[in-house]
Design a protein around this motif. Sequence first.
Motif, PDB file in Angstrom:
ATOM      1  N   LEU A 125     -16.181  36.652  18.694  1.00 25.28           N
ATOM      2  CA  LEU A 125     -15.563  35.756  19.688  1.00 25.28           C
ATOM      3  C   LEU A 125     -14.036  35.819  19.694  1.00 25.28           C
ATOM      4  CD1 LEU A 125     -17.836  32.596  19.153  1.00 25.28           C
ATOM      5  CD2 LEU A 125     -17.923  34.232  21.056  1.00 25.28           C
ATOM      6  N   SER A 126     -13.473  36.878  19.081  1.00 22.94           N
ATOM      7  CA  SER A 126     -12.005  36.885  18.994  1.00 22.94           C
ATOM      8  C   SER A 126     -11.331  37.048  20.357  1.00 22.94           C
ATOM      9  CB  SER A 126     -11.501  37.923  17.992  1.00 22.94           C
ATOM     10  OG  SER A 126     -12.289  39.053  18.019  1.00 22.94           O
ATOM     11  N   ASN A 127     -12.070  37.521  21.367  1.00 20.36           N
ATOM     12  CA  ASN A 127     -11.459  37.627  22.698  1.00 20.36           C
ATOM     13  C   ASN A 127     -11.525  36.324  23.489  1.00 20.36           C
ATOM     14  OD1 ASN A 127     -10.662  40.289  22.445  1.00 20.36           O
ATOM     15  ND2 ASN A 127     -12.675  41.043  23.075  1.00 20.36           N
ATOM     16  N   THR A 128     -12.397  35.413  23.080  1.00 18.36           N
ATOM     17  CA  THR A 128     -12.526  34.159  23.839  1.00 18.36           C
ATOM     18  C   THR A 128     -11.900  32.967  23.114  1.00 18.36           C
ATOM     19  OG1 THR A 128     -14.743  33.948  22.947  1.00 18.36           O
ATOM     20  CG2 THR A 128     -14.580  34.760  25.181  1.00 18.36           C
ATOM     21  N   LEU A 129     -11.724  33.092  21.797  1.00 21.74           N
ATOM     22  CA  LEU A 129     -11.131  31.992  21.036  1.00 21.74           C
ATOM     23  C   LEU A 129      -9.754  32.403  20.533  1.00 21.74           C
ATOM     24  CD1 LEU A 129     -14.226  30.855  18.905  1.00 21.74           C
ATOM     25  CD2 LEU A 129     -13.282  29.709  20.920  1.00 21.74           C
ATOM     26  N   PHE A 130      -8.730  31.773  21.083  1.00 24.77           N
ATOM     27  CA  PHE A 130      -7.356  32.051  20.664  1.00 24.77           C
ATOM     28  C   PHE A 130      -6.898  30.925  19.737  1.00 24.77           C
ATOM     29  CE2 PHE A 130      -2.822  31.264  21.127  1.00 24.77           C
ATOM     30  CZ  PHE A 130      -2.295  32.518  20.865  1.00 24.77           C
ATOM     31  N   ALA A 131      -6.276  31.291  18.621  1.00 25.39           N
ATOM     32  CA  ALA A 131      -5.809  30.256  17.686  1.00 25.39           C
ATOM     33  C   ALA A 131      -4.347  30.476  17.311  1.00 25.39           C
ATOM     34  CB  ALA A 131      -6.671  30.259  16.421  1.00 25.39           C
ATOM     35  N   ASP A 132      -3.664  29.355  17.096  1.00 22.54           N
ATOM     36  CA  ASP A 132      -2.276  29.394  16.618  1.00 22.54           C
ATOM     37  C   ASP A 132      -2.096  28.185  15.700  1.00 22.54           C
ATOM     38  OD1 ASP A 132       0.378  30.214  16.366  1.00 22.54           O
ATOM     39  OD2 ASP A 132       1.017  29.311  18.264  1.00 22.54           O
ATOM     40  N   SER A 133      -0.943  28.132  15.035  1.00 22.18           N
ATOM     41  CA  SER A 133      -0.647  26.956  14.214  1.00 22.18           C
ATOM     42  C   SER A 133       0.839  26.645  14.311  1.00 22.18           C
ATOM     43  CB  SER A 133      -1.056  27.195  12.753  1.00 22.18           C
ATOM     44  OG  SER A 133      -0.265  28.210  12.168  1.00 22.18           O
ATOM     45  N   CYS A 134       1.174  25.405  13.953  1.00 26.85           N
ATOM     46  CA  CYS A 134       2.571  24.988  13.961  1.00 26.85           C
ATOM     47  C   CYS A 134       2.723  23.771  13.057  1.00 26.85           C
ATOM     48  CB  CYS A 134       3.059  24.679  15.381  1.00 26.85           C
ATOM     49  SG  CYS A 134       2.264  23.256  16.109  1.00 26.85           S
ATOM     50  N   GLY A 135       3.976  23.347  12.872  1.00 26.67           N
ATOM     51  CA  GLY A 135       4.262  22.185  12.041  1.00 26.67           C
ATOM     52  C   GLY A 135       4.999  21.139  12.851  1.00 26.67           C
ATOM     53  N   THR A 136       4.871  19.878  12.467  1.00 28.57           N
ATOM     54  CA  THR A 136       5.616  18.841  13.171  1.00 28.57           C
ATOM     55  C   THR A 136       7.075  18.817  12.704  1.00 28.57           C
ATOM     56  OG1 THR A 136       4.887  17.196  11.567  1.00 28.57           O
ATOM     57  CG2 THR A 136       3.607  17.370  13.610  1.00 28.57           C
ATOM     58  N   ALA A 137       7.351  19.340  11.502  1.00 27.94           N
ATOM     59  CA  ALA A 137       8.721  19.352  10.973  1.00 27.94           C
ATOM     60  C   ALA A 137       9.412  20.673  11.324  1.00 27.94           C
ATOM     61  CB  ALA A 137       8.684  19.174   9.462  1.00 27.94           C
ATOM     62  N   ILE A 192      -3.772  36.738   6.448  1.00 28.67           N
ATOM     63  CA  ILE A 192      -2.939  35.691   7.045  1.00 28.67           C
ATOM     64  C   ILE A 192      -1.643  36.311   7.570  1.00 28.67           C
ATOM     65  CG2 ILE A 192      -2.110  34.978   4.742  1.00 28.67           C
ATOM     66  CD1 ILE A 192      -2.163  32.078   5.818  1.00 28.67           C
ATOM     67  N   VAL A 193      -1.426  36.163   8.869  1.00 29.22           N
ATOM     68  CA  VAL A 193      -0.237  36.718   9.528  1.00 29.22           C
ATOM     69  C   VAL A 193       0.344  35.611  10.396  1.00 29.22           C
ATOM     70  CG1 VAL A 193       0.667  38.516  11.062  1.00 29.22           C
ATOM     71  CG2 VAL A 193      -1.384  38.982   9.705  1.00 29.22           C
ATOM     72  N   HIS A 194       1.479  35.078  10.020  1.00 26.55           N
ATOM     73  CA  HIS A 194       2.035  33.971  10.805  1.00 26.55           C
ATOM     74  C   HIS A 194       3.513  33.774  10.459  1.00 26.55           C
ATOM     75  CE1 HIS A 194       1.908  30.392  13.281  1.00 26.55           C
ATOM     76  NE2 HIS A 194       2.575  29.751  12.347  1.00 26.55           N
ATOM     77  N   ARG A 195       4.270  33.253  11.426  1.00 29.21           N
ATOM     78  CA  ARG A 195       5.640  32.788  11.169  1.00 29.21           C
ATOM     79  C   ARG A 195       5.710  31.330  11.598  1.00 29.21           C
ATOM     80  NH1 ARG A 195       9.269  36.272   8.356  1.00 29.21           N
ATOM     81  NH2 ARG A 195       7.909  38.074   8.148  1.00 29.21           N
ATOM     82  N   GLY A 196       6.423  30.530  10.806  1.00 29.57           N
ATOM     83  CA  GLY A 196       6.475  29.098  11.077  1.00 29.57           C
ATOM     84  C   GLY A 196       7.095  28.773  12.428  1.00 29.57           C
TER      85      GLY A 196
END
Length: 152
Positions: A30-42, A65-69
Amino acid sequence: MKVLFVCLGNICRSPLAEAIFKAKAQKMGLSNTLFADSCGTANYHIGDSPDPRTFKNAQSNGVEIVHRGRQFSKRDLTDFDWIFAMDKGNLEIILSYTQSEAERSKVKLIRDFDPVKRGNVPDPYYGTEDDFQEVFQILDRTIDNLLVSLTK
Ligand code: 4NP
């Protein structure tokens, strides 16, 4: 469908949630139909890599894990279909940016989907390796359940 995971710093809990979600979505085809991201409130860790302990924990559990804040922005309330906060403090901060019932109804506490126990995903930042592993286990079973709900 676009889902966003939100914690405080965006270097421990939410980038791990994003990585676990992506790994599971990929396994389900389902990687083509489910997009995910993350972030912080600070704004403490904008542009930063995840905490080295988060990296190590993800790696030891076989998750890439591949991400930048980045910091949460009001636009996320229109860009995403679902927003999952790691704890009640961050849930309240996100809710304070909402301007409609439609926006408010997108915002959930992630452990509302935990089959074992409701509440906050504990902040491991001042904790030990075991605390990081506890976060992993909470997120792993919670995201399994979350994916069942999202794909119903
Ligand atoms: P996170 O953990 O919200 O799970 O990314 C934290 C990361 C950094 C800080 C606090 C919590 N900090 O105070 O810098």
